[in-house]
Design an enzyme around this catalytic site. Structure first.
Site, mmCIF file in Angstrom:
data_model
loop_
_atom_site.group_PDB
_atom_site.id
_atom_site.type_symbol
_atom_site.label_atom_id
_atom_site.label_comp_id
_atom_site.label_asym_id
_atom_site.label_seq_id
_atom_site.Cartn_x
_atom_site.Cartn_y
_atom_site.Cartn_z
ATOM 1 N N GLN A 238 0.827 -1.212 0.000
ATOM 2 C CA GLN A 238 0.000 0.000 0.000
ATOM 3 C C GLN A 238 0.861 1.263 0.000
ATOM 4 O O GLN A 238 0.510 2.252 -0.651
ATOM 5 C CB GLN A 238 -0.948 0.003 1.204
ATOM 6 C CG GLN A 238 -1.980 -1.103 1.140
ATOM 7 C CD GLN A 238 -3.178 -0.863 2.028
ATOM 8 O OE1 GLN A 238 -4.316 -0.999 1.568
ATOM 9 N NE2 GLN A 238 -2.967 -0.534 3.287
ATOM 10 N N ALA A 241 1.791 2.023 -3.536
ATOM 11 C CA ALA A 241 0.694 2.650 -4.276
ATOM 12 C C ALA A 241 0.555 4.120 -3.879
ATOM 13 O O ALA A 241 0.288 4.987 -4.728
ATOM 14 C CB ALA A 241 -0.607 1.903 -4.011
ATOM 15 N N GLU A 242 0.751 4.405 -2.591
ATOM 16 C CA GLU A 242 0.677 5.786 -2.104
ATOM 17 C C GLU A 242 1.784 6.643 -2.707
ATOM 18 O O GLU A 242 1.561 7.793 -3.098
ATOM 19 C CB GLU A 242 0.766 5.798 -0.581
ATOM 20 C CG GLU A 242 0.692 7.181 0.040
ATOM 21 C CD GLU A 242 0.712 7.148 1.562
ATOM 22 O OE1 GLU A 242 0.740 8.243 2.163
ATOM 23 O OE2 GLU A 242 0.697 6.042 2.149
ATOM 24 N N ARG A 243 2.987 6.089 -2.769
ATOM 25 C CA ARG A 243 4.104 6.853 -3.333
ATOM 26 C C ARG A 243 3.898 7.111 -4.818
ATOM 27 O O ARG A 243 4.255 8.186 -5.331
ATOM 28 C CB ARG A 243 5.413 6.108 -3.063
ATOM 29 C CG ARG A 243 5.800 6.122 -1.600
ATOM 30 C CD ARG A 243 6.832 5.091 -1.218
ATOM 31 N NE ARG A 243 6.959 5.021 0.242
ATOM 32 C CZ ARG A 243 7.515 4.033 0.909
ATOM 33 N NH1 ARG A 243 8.028 2.990 0.256
ATOM 34 N NH2 ARG A 243 7.570 4.051 2.232
ATOM 35 N N THR A 246 1.396 9.858 -5.285
ATOM 36 C CA THR A 246 2.023 11.101 -4.856
ATOM 37 C C THR A 246 2.873 11.698 -5.974
ATOM 38 O O THR A 246 2.791 12.902 -6.259
ATOM 39 C CB THR A 246 2.889 10.864 -3.602
ATOM 40 O OG1 THR A 246 2.054 10.436 -2.524
ATOM 41 C CG2 THR A 246 3.615 12.140 -3.183
#
Length: 382
Positions: A238, A241-243, A246
């Protein structure tokens, strides 16, 4: 990466949607220090934004990763950082593990309505004594028959005052460090879940952030995402996916900031000529724009790697590190080049300066990104 007519239509539809459903309300949501997620998210869900790459069986689009890149770029153009961050939590931070590892029953009950925007999701990992050091979390889930009994607290939780459910990382055994953690779907309506306080932040004002506490909260063991004890590894997925989202947002936000700054410098007169006639300002903008071109190209290379099924850890880490630093430089430049008005709270530059500072901290601070790279490149003795 080639954008097809379908990709371009999607980009236009998102830009139109954001201009219609978000931009007119940004100032009031910033002043209120929150936004109506349960009103906005169904509108985003209706165009498929909240489940772009997820299974169609649960309402997802089953789209390729290029759509996520386009979505991130367009989200970055929104005139605040708080709303895109809250959207990204729903899209790319709280739901990837559930979509990838969750049972069919969990996905039907929680993922499908979250994709539709009917439920608001949040990711609950950080704690008062465990931020970048995820292995240090203390929130504990103890098994009692077919239920977990959860006690602990979480800090800096985006969407925390509005969330219907949390993707909660908790200790489910006495094994030390990263071992013995699990991801658990925790409905916030359960007795014992309390918003301890709503937090005031330097920036991202329109996004609500909370400290949450859990006292003897009971949820079914069946709410565990995937295998018990695999939560740390699932959370690393996760984080990636966040990076990625971003980096994609940064491509859009930097482009918008450079465009708005150059437009201002063209029309602003000083000493009898436009400010942009100053060669120093031209050179600064040219260099920042050149570095933005490199970030944009790198984002597309990253997206291509994801589409090919490659391990994108290095891409996501470098992109997030360098994009966050570039964005901070652009924000500082924008304030400086606008002069006094750039320092005023009423001006977009002030908000941009506040909001962009978070990216070098969230989803793993710059120092964590460097630690990952040092290990990958053989520079670490750990």
């Amino acid at each position: 990466m080639i954008e097809t007519d379908e990709h371009q239509l999607f980009r236009k539809s998102l830009r139109d949607l954001f201009e219609r459903e978000i931009e007119p309300y940004v100032d009031s949501w910033e002043a209120a220090r929150t936004f109506p997620a349960h009103e906005l998210f169904p509108k985003l869900g209706a165009v498929g934004l909240l489940g772009l790459e997820y299974e169609e069986a649960y309402g997802g689009m089953g789209a390729d990763h290029t759509f996520t890149l386009i979505a991130g770029e367009e989200m970055g153009r929104i005139s605040c950082g708080g709303i895109p961050m809250a959207m990204a939590v729903q899209m790319s931070m709280a739901t990837p593990a559930l979509a990838r590892y969750g049972s069919a029953a969990l996905k039907e009950q929680y993922l499908a309505p979250t994709i539709r925007g009917e439920l608001v999701a949040s990711i609950a990992v950080t704690e008062p004594d465990a931020g970048s050091d995820v292995a240090g979390i203390r929130t504990r889930a103890v098994r009692d028959g077919d239920e977990w009994i959860i006690n602990g607290s979480k800090l800096y939780i985006t969407n925390g005052t509005q969330a219907d459910w949390l993707c909660l990382l908790a200790r489910t055994s006495d094994e030390p460090g990263y071992r013995g953690m699990s991801l658990i779907v925790l409905p916030t309506a359960q007795p014992g879940v309390v918003v301890s306080r709503k937090l005031e932040k330097l920036g991202m004002w329109s996004s609500d952030t909370a400290e949450l506490s859990f006292t003897d909260v009971r949820v079914p063991v069946a709410n565990t995402i995937g295998d018990i004890g695999r939560g740390f590894q699932q959370q690393m997925v996760q984080f990636q996916a966040e990076r990625l989202i971003t980096v994609y947002k940064q491509v859009g936000s930097i482009a918008q900031a450079l465009d708005r700054t150059s437009a201002y410098l063209r029309q602003r007169q000083a000493f009898g000529r436009p400010l942009l006639a100053n060669q120093h300002l031209q050179f600064v903008l040219a260099e920042l724009n050149a570095r933005h071109d490199m970030l944009k190209a790198y984002a597309r290379t990253t997206a291509d790697a994801v589409i090919r099924g490659e391990d994108a850890t290095r891409y996501a880490t470098i992109g997030k590190l360098m994009g966050s630093r570039l964005q901070r430089e652009v924000a500082d430049m924008a304030v400086q080049f606008h002069g006094g008005i750039g320092y005023m709270d009423e001006h977009w530059t002030s908000r941009y300066f506040r909001d962009t500072r978070l990216d070098s901290i969230g989803a793993g601070a710059d120092e964590v990104m460097l630690r990952i790279l040092a290990r990958m490149d053989g520079y670490s003795e750990d």
